[in-house]
Design an enzyme around this catalytic site. Structure first.
Site, short mmCIF file in Angstrom:
data_model
loop_
_atom_site.label_atom_id
_atom_site.label_comp_id
_atom_site.label_asym_id
_atom_site.label_seq_id
_atom_site.Cartn_x
_atom_site.Cartn_y
_atom_site.Cartn_z
N SER A 262 6.59 11.05 4.30
CA SER A 262 6.96 10.19 3.18
C SER A 262 7.63 8.94 3.71
O SER A 262 8.37 8.98 4.69
CB SER A 262 7.92 10.95 2.27
OG SER A 262 8.49 10.05 1.35
N PHE A 266 14.64 10.31 1.21
CA PHE A 266 15.94 10.60 0.59
C PHE A 266 15.69 10.85 -0.89
O PHE A 266 16.01 10.02 -1.75
CB PHE A 266 16.83 9.37 0.81
CG PHE A 266 18.30 9.58 0.52
CD1 PHE A 266 18.82 10.82 0.18
CD2 PHE A 266 19.18 8.51 0.59
CE1 PHE A 266 20.16 11.00 -0.08
CE2 PHE A 266 20.53 8.67 0.33
CZ PHE A 266 21.02 9.92 0.00
N GLY A 311 13.28 5.87 10.04
CA GLY A 311 12.56 4.59 10.06
C GLY A 311 11.87 4.27 8.75
O GLY A 311 11.08 5.08 8.26
N CYS A 318 2.96 -1.55 8.41
CA CYS A 318 3.75 -1.25 7.22
C CYS A 318 4.32 -2.51 6.58
O CYS A 318 4.92 -3.35 7.26
CB CYS A 318 4.88 -0.32 7.66
SG CYS A 318 5.89 0.20 6.28
N TYR A 404 -7.29 0.20 12.50
CA TYR A 404 -5.99 0.87 12.30
C TYR A 404 -5.45 0.51 10.93
O TYR A 404 -5.24 -0.66 10.63
CB TYR A 404 -5.02 0.42 13.41
CG TYR A 404 -3.66 1.09 13.34
CD1 TYR A 404 -3.54 2.45 13.08
CD2 TYR A 404 -2.49 0.36 13.55
CE1 TYR A 404 -2.30 3.07 13.02
CE2 TYR A 404 -1.24 0.97 13.49
CZ TYR A 404 -1.16 2.32 13.23
OH TYR A 404 0.07 2.93 13.16
N ARG A 417 1.44 10.39 -1.19
CA ARG A 417 2.44 10.26 -0.15
C ARG A 417 3.81 9.89 -0.69
O ARG A 417 4.81 10.10 -0.04
CB ARG A 417 1.95 9.19 0.83
CG ARG A 417 2.86 9.01 2.03
CD ARG A 417 2.16 8.24 3.10
NE ARG A 417 2.97 8.23 4.30
CZ ARG A 417 3.77 7.25 4.64
NH1 ARG A 417 3.88 6.20 3.86
NH2 ARG A 417 4.47 7.30 5.74
P1 RVP Z 1 3.59 2.13 14.48
O1 RVP Z 1 3.70 3.08 15.63
O2 RVP Z 1 4.50 0.95 14.61
O3 RVP Z 1 2.18 1.73 14.19
O4 RVP Z 1 4.14 2.92 13.20
C1 RVP Z 1 3.61 4.12 12.76
C2 RVP Z 1 4.43 4.60 11.57
O5 RVP Z 1 4.29 3.69 10.47
C3 RVP Z 1 4.02 5.93 10.99
O6 RVP Z 1 4.46 7.03 11.73
C4 RVP Z 1 4.62 5.87 9.59
O7 RVP Z 1 5.98 6.23 9.57
C5 RVP Z 1 4.52 4.40 9.26
N1 RVP Z 1 3.42 4.14 8.35
C6 RVP Z 1 2.20 4.70 8.25
N2 RVP Z 1 1.51 4.12 7.27
C7 RVP Z 1 2.33 3.19 6.75
C8 RVP Z 1 2.05 2.32 5.65
O8 RVP Z 1 0.94 2.23 5.17
N3 RVP Z 1 3.06 1.61 5.19
N4 RVP Z 1 3.50 3.20 7.43
#
Ligand code: RVP
Length: 497
Positions: A262, A266, A311, A318, A404, A417
């Protein structure tokens, strides 16, 4: 009135490590990268210890069974993505658990009625030239023959030629039987100059193939992460909606550890999920997240989480911070949660491992995250670049890239999610769809990353992750010192000037 924190929200790149005394025995080879992933009481051992402090993200573009196998062989762990039907996710888990190092469940199979055209299509898709012929065309059917590149001539054989007409039939095959050891299988392979040895059961049903090259590879993976039955370990993501059906299916498939996936953990949804699992499956291990502060951490710990993921908004794909205005710089989040974890340990004698998730750009960021108190890190972008991840490799200009996309992007369909109930989660995206540069094999890349981590730890005089967490000295960098840190004021040989 709202609480306004005076501190700046900081990211990894704003910090550097100061070297500590490197003692003579603190060589990179002597550095132990093992780290706990599940909670444990003082003086006891965690139920699961990773051999390297790295796990792969719960994402469609990252963690399937192939990546999980490759990463577990190197000592880490994958969390298979949950934005897919329950049975498909459980099947991926089963494939990892069934994978015996060196013993491969055949992924290229045909029946006698298939044609040379089918064989070529499978070869193109899987990249494998040894194809098993079984009565029903599956990996566990009765073995009737094998097809390799030596069984057909493309210049002469018509594409509609039946497999039965050109395969090497069972009567001419050398096979091994279930129970054979890898080293015995390897002896047969060398004695008969084979590339692959099929392993069958007493009913002639195919179980595995042993390849000559895999035996060598097995010997080269001393850090493999294995359970007590010597099977590779694997994790799986779950959501807060269908866990009552998903969790039993994953446990049935013998998953080693679960994690609620998620963007904001929280929440009461997450507490209910973790408590339900702990009550109904007391032996199951389950991580929670994501949180960015002490309050969120304590909430999940009190809910029963075995580890907590930290995080929000730092992931490379993201856009949660832009879309919702929630989140925190990854370094600040890890530092605060690690302090809360240490205080909790001091008070209760229970250690809850924490995972820094998202925002790792350079290899040294992993070491920084560990120094700041993370027990392990989760990465998505990093793994999406490799051969073993399930995302498509495409040519762009003169180079290759891999696709990706975020789990919060439309592409991943926001698969249940978000822990806010209702349908609010479908109205906007929290992730983007993108490319990352293709980087080849996981093992080759991970070895470089691990050697950098060991080298930094050696400079910091730390022989273990715990030692690093206790003794690291971190400093903030200014934007001008960032420029000083790269190559500067020189003419690079491959530049145009
Ligand atoms: P990174 O390694 O910087 O590509 O980050 C991966 C992380 O980003 C995942 O483990 C997850 O917590 C988060 N994530 C995955 N999808 C998304 C999104 O669509 N916002 N965020």
């Amino acid at each position: 009135m709202a609480i306004i924190y005076p501190d700046i929200s900081r990211t990894f790149s704003e910090y550097l490590l100061l070297p500590n005394l490197t003692t003579k025995d603190c060589t990179p080879e002597n550095i132990d990268l093992r780290t706990p992933i599940t909670k444990f009481a003082k003086g006891e051992k965690p139920a699961i210890t990773l051999n390297i402090p790295i796990v792969s993200a719960i994402m469609q573009a990252v963690s399937n069974d192939t990546l999980a196998i490759a990463l577990a062989k190197c000592g880490g762990l994958s969390f298979i993505y949950c934005s897919q039907p329950i049975e498909e996710q459980a099947e991926m888990v089963r494939k990892v658990k069934k994978h015996k190092s060196g013993f491969v469940v055949s992924d290229s199979n045909v029946s006698v009625n298939h044609t040379l055209r089918d064989v070529l299509a499978i070869k193109e898709k899987t990249g494998h030239s040894t194809i098993a012929v079984t009565d029903d065309g599956t990996a566990n059917g009765k073995l009737l023959g094998i097809v390799t590149g030596r069984d057909y001539r493309l210049s002469r054989d018509p594409l509609d030629k039946k497999v039965s007409e050109f395969m090497t039939p069972f009567k001419d095959l050398i096979v091994g039987y279930v129970g054979i050891t890898l080293s015995e299988a390897n002896d047969i392979i060398w004695e008969h100059k084979l590339n692959a040895l099929p392993i069958i059961d007493k009913d002639q049903r195919l179980q595995y193939l042993v390849f000559r090259k895999d035996y060598e590879e097995h010997k080269q993976n001393p850090l493999q992460l294995m359970d007590d039955k010597k099977r590779l370990m694997v994790g799986a993501g779950i959501n807060t909606r269908d866990y009552k059906e998903r969790v039993p299916a994953l446990l049935e498939a013998e998953v080693d550890i679960l994690c609620v996936d998620s963007s904001d953990g929280f929440s009461e949804y997450q507490r209910e999920t973790i408590q339900y699992i702990k009550e109904n499956y007391p032996d199951a291990k389950i991580g929670g997240g994501n949180v960015v502060d002490r309050e969120g951490f304590m909430y999940l710990v009190e809910s029963g989480a075995d580890f907590v993921k930290v995080g929000i908004g730092g992931g490379s794909i993201c856009i949660t911070r832009e879309q919702k205005g929630i989140g925190r710089g990854q370094a600040s989040a890890v530092i605060e949660v690690a302090q809360a974890r240490d205080e909790y340990f001091e008070k209760t004698g229970i250690y809850i491992p924490i995972c820094s998730d998202g925002g790792i750009v350079h290899d040294y960021h992993v070491t920084l995250a560990l120094a700041m108190g993370a027990d392990f890190v989760m990465m998505g972008r990093y793994f999406a670049r490799f051969d073993e991840s399930p995302n498509k490799k495409v040519k762009r200009g003169n180079s290759y890239v891999k696709e990706y996309w975020g789990e919060g992007s439309n592409r991943a369909r926001n698969w249940q999610r978000y822990d806010q109930g209702g349908s609010v989660h479908m109205k906007f995206e929290e992730g983007v769809d993108s490319y990352v540069p293709y980087a080849g094999k996981l093992k080759d890349n991970l070895e470089v990353t691990l050697s950098k981590i060991r080298s930094t730890m050696s400079s910091c005089g730390a022989k273990s992750i715990k030692h690093l967490q206790e003794t690291a000295r971190l400093v903030l960098v200014s934007s001008t010192s960032l420029i000083e840190g790269g190559a500067h004021d020189i003419i690079l040989k491959d530049s145009e000037y």
